[in-house]
Design an enzyme around this catalytic site. Sequence first.
Site, mmCIF file in Angstrom:
data_model
loop_
_atom_site.group_PDB
_atom_site.id
_atom_site.type_symbol
_atom_site.label_atom_id
_atom_site.label_comp_id
_atom_site.label_asym_id
_atom_site.label_seq_id
_atom_site.Cartn_x
_atom_site.Cartn_y
_atom_site.Cartn_z
ATOM 1 N N ARG B 6 0.826 -1.205 0.000
ATOM 2 C CA ARG B 6 0.000 0.000 0.000
ATOM 3 C C ARG B 6 0.866 1.264 0.000
ATOM 4 O O ARG B 6 0.526 2.266 -0.603
ATOM 5 C CB ARG B 6 -0.978 0.011 1.175
ATOM 6 C CG ARG B 6 -0.330 -0.029 2.539
ATOM 7 C CD ARG B 6 -1.394 0.119 3.617
ATOM 8 N NE ARG B 6 -0.813 0.059 4.950
ATOM 9 C CZ ARG B 6 -1.404 0.522 6.037
ATOM 10 N NH1 ARG B 6 -2.605 1.072 5.944
ATOM 11 N NH2 ARG B 6 -0.833 0.429 7.204
ATOM 12 N N SER B 33 -5.742 4.332 4.875
ATOM 13 C CA SER B 33 -5.454 2.905 4.702
ATOM 14 C C SER B 33 -4.933 2.601 3.304
ATOM 15 O O SER B 33 -3.930 1.923 3.137
ATOM 16 C CB SER B 33 -6.728 2.084 4.948
ATOM 17 O OG SER B 33 -7.255 2.368 6.228
ATOM 18 N N GLU B 54 -19.089 3.824 -2.320
ATOM 19 C CA GLU B 54 -18.198 3.182 -3.285
ATOM 20 C C GLU B 54 -18.793 3.110 -4.684
ATOM 21 O O GLU B 54 -18.089 3.301 -5.680
ATOM 22 C CB GLU B 54 -17.842 1.767 -2.806
ATOM 23 C CG GLU B 54 -17.030 1.741 -1.502
ATOM 24 C CD GLU B 54 -17.885 1.841 -0.238
ATOM 25 O OE1 GLU B 54 -19.135 1.926 -0.347
ATOM 26 O OE2 GLU B 54 -17.316 1.823 0.870
ATOM 27 N N PHE B 79 -15.096 -4.140 -1.256
ATOM 28 C CA PHE B 79 -16.187 -3.195 -1.534
ATOM 29 C C PHE B 79 -16.163 -2.765 -3.005
ATOM 30 O O PHE B 79 -17.193 -2.511 -3.617
ATOM 31 C CB PHE B 79 -16.095 -1.979 -0.613
ATOM 32 C CG PHE B 79 -15.973 -2.342 0.846
ATOM 33 C CD1 PHE B 79 -16.757 -3.357 1.366
ATOM 34 C CD2 PHE B 79 -15.080 -1.701 1.674
ATOM 35 C CE1 PHE B 79 -16.646 -3.730 2.704
ATOM 36 C CE2 PHE B 79 -14.961 -2.060 3.008
ATOM 37 C CZ PHE B 79 -15.741 -3.074 3.525
ATOM 38 N N ASP B 113 -9.861 -7.790 10.555
ATOM 39 C CA ASP B 113 -11.240 -7.346 10.312
ATOM 40 C C ASP B 113 -12.159 -8.492 9.912
ATOM 41 O O ASP B 113 -13.381 -8.347 9.898
ATOM 42 C CB ASP B 113 -11.269 -6.238 9.255
ATOM 43 C CG ASP B 113 -10.911 -4.872 9.868
ATOM 44 O OD1 ASP B 113 -11.157 -4.691 11.072
ATOM 45 O OD2 ASP B 113 -10.388 -4.004 9.143
ATOM 46 N N ARG B 163 -2.500 -4.776 1.802
ATOM 47 C CA ARG B 163 -2.157 -3.955 2.945
ATOM 48 C C ARG B 163 -0.699 -4.177 3.332
ATOM 49 O O ARG B 163 -0.037 -3.298 3.855
ATOM 50 C CB ARG B 163 -3.054 -4.368 4.110
ATOM 51 C CG ARG B 163 -2.792 -3.632 5.402
ATOM 52 C CD ARG B 163 -3.711 -4.158 6.492
ATOM 53 N NE ARG B 163 -3.716 -3.244 7.620
ATOM 54 C CZ ARG B 163 -2.758 -3.197 8.538
ATOM 55 N NH1 ARG B 163 -1.729 -4.001 8.460
ATOM 56 N NH2 ARG B 163 -2.844 -2.329 9.531
#
Lengths: 276, 312
Positions: B6, B33, B54, B79, B113, B163
């Site tokens: 990222r 993020s 989104e 998403f 998550d 990530r």
Amino acid sequence: MGLTAERKACLEKLCGKFRRDVIDTLYGSQTGHPGGSLSVCEILTALYFEKVRVDPAEPQKPDRDRVVLCKGHAAPMLYRVLAEKGFFPAEEMKTLRRLNTRLQGHPSIKHTPGVDLSTGPLGAGLSAALGMALGLRLSNTGARVYAILGDGDINEGMVWEAGMSAVKFKADNLIAIYDWNKVQLDGKCDDIMPLGDVNAKFAAFGWRCLPCDGHDVGALCDAIDKACEPDGRPSVIIADTVKGKGVSFMEGKNTWHGKAIGEADYKQAVAELGGE
Amino acid sequence: MAKAIREAYGEALVKYGRDNPDVVVLEADLSGSTRSALFQAACPERFFNVGVAEANMAAMAAGFASVGKIPFINTFATFMITLGLLPARVYGSYSGLNVKYMGAYSGLSDSYDGPSHHTVEDIALMRALPNFRVYVASDELNTDWLVKHAIESKGPMYIRLSRDVFPSVYEPGTKFEDGKGKVIRDGKDVTIAACGIMVGFALEAAKILASEGIDARVLDIFSIKPLDAELLLESARSTGAVVTAEEHSVMGGLGGAVSEVLALGHAGVPVGFVGLADCHAECGAYKELLSKYQLDVPAIAAKVRETVAKKR
């Protein structure tokens, strides 16, 4: 501001011709959407013959205004207006929805000169129109984007996401025109999904709201002029219309959202629209 | 220490986007993020944070693309491929608009998550869309090239990011090419076709396998679509077995894409899939998840042994 009586009469005559031709086309194709095509007639006519800066000789001109027919199922009326404008021969209307046609069932930028965005799935067009408006503003073109919404669009949540975003980004070169014909595929909006006071909803989101008679080309042109005066907000013209306008047995009837036209109905429609 | 994907992405956006007035960046309230925040700091006038919307973001991107801009949209991959799928299909795929879908936190990398935030279906979904090109970043240098490529090459793209920190695979100065896989390690007994974090893992597995007498060729298939059919078929024929490795469902992703090529090319070699079985994972530390769901170095080595044993 304000149409001359002569010019208004000229546009009304054009609308009459477009309605007859669209009924002809849809009778010939035996597929397509009469109701929403007839309700959006004056909106498209006022836009393309008075307000929108486009050049059929150069359909991709970068600084042209854009029109997004969010309610893409009204494509037959858009195609008829684009043909009259000179983007392609009116003769081509006969090919609507047929194999190998440039006139797809719903508008497509890949197929049809003059179409600025492919549409069909409801609800997404206003967001795309907002992106266009912000992109054109970044390029300092001075171009405007017109997004024509139907009741079905208003059902969709994405319209309200775009509604918030357009205000946040102060998109005052974005003008939505809501073809408020109050009838959707399955029935009256009040029965299927009551839309409430759409004017008040847009106002609460921070839009400049301009209600008008959506079948009065003069009133539409005045509302568009007003919407073009920049004041840091996007504008929505709430155009009060009748689904199936101009054909008595189609008016206000959800059954004519997307029904093939039979011979007897065709003859009556043509007679009512002053055809031969 | 290698750089998180990222971070490499955010830096590349600034590096290649800062001086290109056509590049615009859209974000759905995850800029800290996704690291699109780096572009916001550099070019605030071309950064649009739409909040948690989104689908709206993806459709707005199409509008930007239609007037000549190069929009990068940013949110968690899960998403993007769900709420962003309708705009991806009608505007990117059908209309061919120049939209760049940057799928952040893909695979299990947003590990704590849980499955609601994991993405194990994106390769399958996005490669089914006509006209979309699909890439999986394999290390920080590859990520940098993918961003440059997305700006320079017109057309809808989905780029799978992460990530996390991936093992470094490439040396500075490595040249990449659209639709061309990279041979990371040559070998004669089996081909491991990997993407994303699995490329580095496959190299590690190859070392273990070498000590057992299995000489594995490792490919980085960072370009899933277009896919390097020539390299895959040549590798299958010369090594006689193929194992695919991806941080994605075993259904429809890299394994599916490679199998299509091998079947159509009559390769006739044993094939094994390393990937998430047809299930959802759970929350936990990233490394522990990769281990429990058999997406790590030992899992690749085991699948290679099993597949090589099927060679005639």
